[in-house]
Structure formats: C-alpha cells, structure tokens
Design an enzyme around this catalytic site. Structure first.
Site, PDB file in Angstrom:
ATOM      1  N   CYS A  54     -17.855 -33.393  68.474  1.00  0.00           N
ATOM      2  CA  CYS A  54     -17.114 -33.462  67.215  1.00  0.00           C
ATOM      3  C   CYS A  54     -15.702 -32.950  67.471  1.00  0.00           C
ATOM      4  CB  CYS A  54     -17.806 -32.600  66.160  1.00  0.00           C
ATOM      5  SG  CYS A  54     -16.812 -32.302  64.693  1.00  0.00           S
ATOM      6  N   CYS A  57     -14.887 -29.446  65.557  1.00  0.00           N
ATOM      7  CA  CYS A  57     -15.483 -28.145  65.877  1.00  0.00           C
ATOM      8  C   CYS A  57     -16.072 -28.050  67.282  1.00  0.00           C
ATOM      9  CB  CYS A  57     -16.564 -27.786  64.852  1.00  0.00           C
ATOM     10  SG  CYS A  57     -18.104 -28.698  65.079  1.00  0.00           S
ATOM     11  N   CYS A  72     -19.812 -54.357  67.536  1.00  0.00           N
ATOM     12  CA  CYS A  72     -19.333 -54.140  66.159  1.00  0.00           C
ATOM     13  C   CYS A  72     -17.900 -53.641  66.099  1.00  0.00           C
ATOM     14  CB  CYS A  72     -20.256 -53.183  65.407  1.00  0.00           C
ATOM     15  SG  CYS A  72     -20.087 -51.450  65.893  1.00  0.00           S
ATOM     16  N   CYS A 103     -21.134 -34.282  61.081  1.00  0.00           N
ATOM     17  CA  CYS A 103     -21.392 -33.237  62.072  1.00  0.00           C
ATOM     18  C   CYS A 103     -22.260 -32.165  61.418  1.00  0.00           C
ATOM     19  CB  CYS A 103     -20.072 -32.647  62.548  1.00  0.00           C
ATOM     20  SG  CYS A 103     -20.281 -31.166  63.542  1.00  0.00           S
ATOM     21  N   CYS A 106     -20.057 -28.649  61.158  1.00  0.00           N
ATOM     22  CA  CYS A 106     -18.885 -28.442  60.289  1.00  0.00           C
ATOM     23  C   CYS A 106     -18.814 -29.437  59.136  1.00  0.00           C
ATOM     24  CB  CYS A 106     -17.595 -28.463  61.106  1.00  0.00           C
ATOM     25  SG  CYS A 106     -17.111 -30.095  61.696  1.00  0.00           S
ATOM     26  N   HIS A 109     -16.926 -35.962  58.765  1.00  0.00           N
ATOM     27  CA  HIS A 109     -17.406 -37.345  58.772  1.00  0.00           C
ATOM     28  C   HIS A 109     -17.248 -37.957  60.165  1.00  0.00           C
ATOM     29  CE1 HIS A 109     -17.997 -41.470  57.342  1.00  0.00           C
ATOM     30  NE2 HIS A 109     -16.951 -41.798  58.071  1.00  0.00           N
ATOM     31  N   HIS A 112     -21.274 -44.097  60.422  1.00  0.00           N
ATOM     32  CA  HIS A 112     -22.430 -44.513  59.617  1.00  0.00           C
ATOM     33  C   HIS A 112     -23.590 -44.922  60.511  1.00  0.00           C
ATOM     34  CE1 HIS A 112     -19.297 -44.847  56.503  1.00  0.00           C
ATOM     35  NE2 HIS A 112     -20.273 -44.499  55.694  1.00  0.00           N
ATOM     36  N   ASP A 116     -29.828 -51.732  62.472  1.00  0.00           N
ATOM     37  CA  ASP A 116     -29.751 -52.965  63.265  1.00  0.00           C
ATOM     38  C   ASP A 116     -29.513 -52.681  64.749  1.00  0.00           C
ATOM     39  OD1 ASP A 116     -27.162 -52.107  63.247  1.00  0.00           O
ATOM     40  OD2 ASP A 116     -26.337 -53.851  62.226  1.00  0.00           O
ATOM     41  N   ARG A 125     -28.594 -48.041  64.867  1.00  0.00           N
ATOM     42  CA  ARG A 125     -27.229 -48.030  65.418  1.00  0.00           C
ATOM     43  C   ARG A 125     -26.436 -46.915  64.756  1.00  0.00           C
ATOM     44  NH1 ARG A 125     -22.444 -51.165  63.502  1.00  0.00           N
ATOM     45  NH2 ARG A 125     -23.915 -52.246  62.163  1.00  0.00           N
ATOM     46  N   CYS A 127     -22.939 -45.751  64.410  1.00  0.00           N
ATOM     47  CA  CYS A 127     -21.636 -46.388  64.552  1.00  0.00           C
ATOM     48  C   CYS A 127     -20.574 -45.318  64.277  1.00  0.00           C
ATOM     49  CB  CYS A 127     -21.579 -47.514  63.525  1.00  0.00           C
ATOM     50  SG  CYS A 127     -20.058 -48.417  63.510  1.00  0.00           S
TER      51      CYS A 127
HETATM   52 ZN   LIG Z   1     -18.053 -30.643  63.744  1.00  0.00          ZN
END
Ligand SMILES: [Zn+2]
Length: 139
Positions: A54, A57, A72, A103, A106, A109, A112, A116, A125, A127
């Site tokens: 991440c 963090c 994709c 994560c 922390c 974002h 997703h 599939d 998956r 992504c």
């Molecule tokens: Zn994090």
C-alpha cells in the site's frame, strides 16, 4: 468523495502526512477513491518478482506470483498476499454494485474485486490501481 466507512483502521494517517507523502494522482486514488486511466499504470506490465505494498502505509498487499494478465488495463491478481491484508466493502457508486478493495491497515482505496478471474485459480480478479501501490522487488 468522503469515505463513508465507520470502520476504524489501525493506521491513521493525517491529511497533511498523506499530502506530503503521496503524489497528487496517488492521493486522488487512495484517499478520494479515484481510478487511474486503464493501460497507463506503472505496474500493468511489471513482470518482476516481488511484493506490492500500500503506497499510503506500506502494508504488504499482493505478491507478483498471484499476478496475471487479465487484459483489463490494470494490474490484476487472483489473491491478496494474505487474506487479512485487504478489506472489502460494497461500493454502490457510479450506478454499479461492486466490491471495493481497501488496505486493511489504513483504509485507503486500492481497487475493486470482480468474479471474473481465472477459474482454475479461484475465479476472482483483484483489479488494483498501480498508483495505489509501491513495488518491492525480491532481492
Ligand atoms: Zn495502507
């Protein structure tokens, strides 16, 4: 967009810390749930062996051994590095129902999760935006 989650994450980073640490695109994706443009990410074609962390963090989230080419436009994985490395929440934005990946340390974002993925490897998956992650090459 504000994070509506009521969950408290173990690592709390202040907005000032995050602004200082992250480039504007990473900040937008990690903290405002943005999405990088497909096929543009640094790690989309990364073939090196190592660990993805991440970017906010440093939590280890994915390993290159679980990465695959989904076509994709974003780095795709079949599994997180450990089940508890990430957190999943329902995301109802953009008139879609999706599973958001955050994560676990922390709450930033990351991307997703979609049903599939490769069927012989779990069918999921993950992504993930390249700008949400740092890559640590195996030595
Ligand atoms: Zn994090």
């Amino acid at each position: 967009m504000k994070n509506k989650s009521k969950k408290t994450y173990p690592i709390q980073l202040s907005e000032d810390e995050l602004r200082a640490k992250l480039d504007p695109e990473s900040y937008h994706v990690l903290r405002e749930k943005g999405t990088e443009r497909p096929f543009t990410g640094t790690y989309y074609h990364n073939k090196e062996t190592g660990i993805y962390e991440c970017k906010a963090c440093g939590n280890e989230i994915f390993h290159s051994s679980k990465m695959y080419d989904s076509g994709c436009g974003w780095p795709s994985f079949t599994h997180p590095i450990r089940p508890d490395a990430i957190d999943v929440e329902m995301d109802y934005s953009h008139f879609m129902i999706r599973e958001e990946i955050l994560c676990a340390k922390c709450g930033s974002h990351l991307g997703h999760r979609f049903p599939d993925g490769p069927k012989d490897r779990g069918g999921i998956r993950y992504c993930i935006n390249s700008v949400s992650m740092d890559f640590k090459k195996d030595s």
